[in-house]
Design an enzyme around this catalytic site. Structure first.
Site, short mmCIF file in Angstrom:
data_model
loop_
_atom_site.label_atom_id
_atom_site.label_comp_id
_atom_site.label_asym_id
_atom_site.label_seq_id
_atom_site.Cartn_x
_atom_site.Cartn_y
_atom_site.Cartn_z
N CYS A 122 9.17 -57.49 -19.82
CA CYS A 122 8.88 -58.34 -18.35
C CYS A 122 7.70 -59.31 -18.77
CB CYS A 122 8.66 -57.56 -17.20
SG CYS A 122 7.79 -56.07 -17.33
N CYS A 130 12.85 -57.36 -16.98
CA CYS A 130 12.48 -56.17 -18.06
C CYS A 130 13.69 -56.26 -18.77
CB CYS A 130 12.32 -54.81 -17.53
SG CYS A 130 11.15 -54.55 -16.24
N LYS A 195 11.08 -43.80 -12.95
CA LYS A 195 10.02 -44.80 -12.51
C LYS A 195 10.76 -45.57 -11.38
CE LYS A 195 8.19 -49.31 -14.37
NZ LYS A 195 7.74 -50.22 -15.23
N ARG A 205 1.27 -56.41 -11.38
CA ARG A 205 2.02 -57.70 -11.61
C ARG A 205 1.05 -58.83 -11.76
NH1 ARG A 205 7.12 -55.92 -8.36
NH2 ARG A 205 7.85 -54.47 -9.84
N ARG A 217 13.22 -55.61 -8.91
CA ARG A 217 13.65 -54.51 -9.95
C ARG A 217 14.69 -53.45 -9.56
NH1 ARG A 217 8.24 -56.33 -11.83
NH2 ARG A 217 8.58 -57.49 -13.58
N GLU A 233 17.69 -38.60 -14.39
CA GLU A 233 16.98 -39.46 -15.44
C GLU A 233 16.11 -38.69 -16.38
OE1 GLU A 233 16.77 -42.55 -15.91
OE2 GLU A 233 17.44 -43.88 -14.07
N LYS A 248 6.42 -42.18 -12.41
CA LYS A 248 5.54 -43.33 -11.79
C LYS A 248 6.24 -43.86 -10.61
CE LYS A 248 4.04 -48.05 -13.65
NZ LYS A 248 4.07 -49.21 -14.57
N SER A 274 -1.61 -49.20 -10.40
CA SER A 274 -2.47 -50.24 -9.80
C SER A 274 -2.79 -50.19 -8.22
CB SER A 274 -2.08 -51.51 -10.05
OG SER A 274 -0.70 -51.85 -9.74
N TYR A 313 -6.79 -45.98 -14.32
CA TYR A 313 -7.58 -46.90 -14.32
C TYR A 313 -8.83 -46.31 -14.11
CZ TYR A 313 -3.42 -49.69 -14.27
OH TYR A 313 -2.17 -50.30 -14.36
#
Ligand SMILES: [Zn+2]
Length: 323
Positions: A122, A130, A195, A205, A217, A233, A248, A274, A313
């Site tokens: 992406c 993606c 995810k 983004r 998405r 998954e 995530k 984020s 982060y």
């Protein structure tokens, strides 16, 4: 049956007593620090949507990796912004691009650090999706060989671990096969196994300029309402060859983390994304919360839910706080 004479407060009387019976700990060894690599040299620019995080050119990324290593952080995850985008996303497997160059440089300059690379398209496609797009549809099987090429290029650059984040079906198997064929049998795969199509990715983004040109998405990332599907998954990715599984986002999905921990005996990672970071930073900047305490409590809750690895982060701050 619990004896009614039991008094829980007896074990909370002193700091040492509390430490003795503490069930979960957060350590610097749990953390992976994400780095955003951009073209150029001498670039270190704060990302407006992620205060305290930077767009880094390769040379500055090496400095940041050295700092992370000096603080005891064991790994970095590399994201990048390429010099060009096209329909296929071909800059994603171009060895001259910032990601591949950063992997090489960090491996050379900070050899002890585990280098993880994000594998997706992406950031590299003109559509911002993606995978390959035809008639406004993201194609699955046509995307797999491209993702495999990206992963092999990262392995060639020296990545220890590739982390596919695209959510195409069958991509872990395609990547494993391609890595093995290219001789990279020791390069491991951390799959973004569950995810979700989350609103918590907003600031990211902006950071990588990857907002999709059309649509969203939800055709490949998971519906946030689904729990059983996450287990399917994860099982698929393990059967396809994932070495580490990731969930995530982290904070709103701790029930999924716990269920994954109870169902699968594989190393489990979470991505403290984020939006989670931005909420804490904003509230802290306004003096509404104690940043250190909130961050440590939040990341500890991810450990308590069953994660071992936290991609965050906050990694450098936490490393300073828990040493
Ligand atoms: Zn992507």
């Amino acid at each position: 049956m619990l004896d009614l004479t039991y008094r829980p407060r007896r074990l909370r009387t002193t700091p040492a007593m509390r430490a003795l019976v503490r069930e979960t700990t957060l350590q610097v060894e749990d953390l992976i620090y994400p780095l955003f690599i951009v073209p150029g040299t001498g670039v270190k620019e704060e990302i407006p949507s992620l205060p305290g995080q930077y767009h880094l050119s390769v040379d500055e990324a090496v400095n940041m990796a050295k700092e992370a290593h000096a603080l005891g952080v064991l790994g970095v995850e590399i994201f990048g912004i390429p010099t060009y985008k096209d329909e296929q996303g071909s800059s994603a497997w171009d060895m001259e691009q910032p990601v591949q160059q950063a992997i090489m440089a960090i491996r050379k300059e900070v050899p002890e650090l585990v280098v993880v690379s994000d594998v997706c398209l992406c950031q590299y496609t003109s559509t911002g999706h993606c995978g390959c797009v035809e008639n406004h549809e993201v194609l699955n099987d046509e995307t797999l060989p491209l993702l495999a090429k990206v992963a092999v290029s990262h392995a060639k650059a020296g990545a220890h671990m590739v982390a596919p984040s695209d959510m195409m079906d069958g991509r872990v198997a395609a990547i494993r096969e391609a890595l093995d064929e290219a001789g990279f049998t020791n390069v491991s795969i951390m799959s973004y196994a569950a995810k979700y199509a989350s609103a918590y990715y907003g600031p990211f983004r902006d950071a990588v300029h990857s907002a999709p040109e059309f649509g969203d998405r939800k055709g490949y990332q998971m519906d946030e309402a689904n729990r059983l599907e996450a287990m399917r998954e994860i099982e698929l990715d393990i059967r396809e060859g994932a070495d580490i599984i990731m969930i995530k986002p982290a904070l709103s999905y701790l029930d999924i983390v716990r269920e994954a921990r109870d169902n699968f005996d594989y190393p489990l990672a979470v991505y403290n994304v984020s939006g989670e970071y931005a909420m804490v930073k904003t509230a802290a900047a306004q003096g509404l919360v104690d940043e250190k305490r909130i961050v440590l409590e939040t990341l500890l809750s991810m450990k308590r839910a069953g994660a071992k690895i936290i991609i965050t982060y906050h990694a450098l701050d936490v490393a300073r706080w828990v040493r």
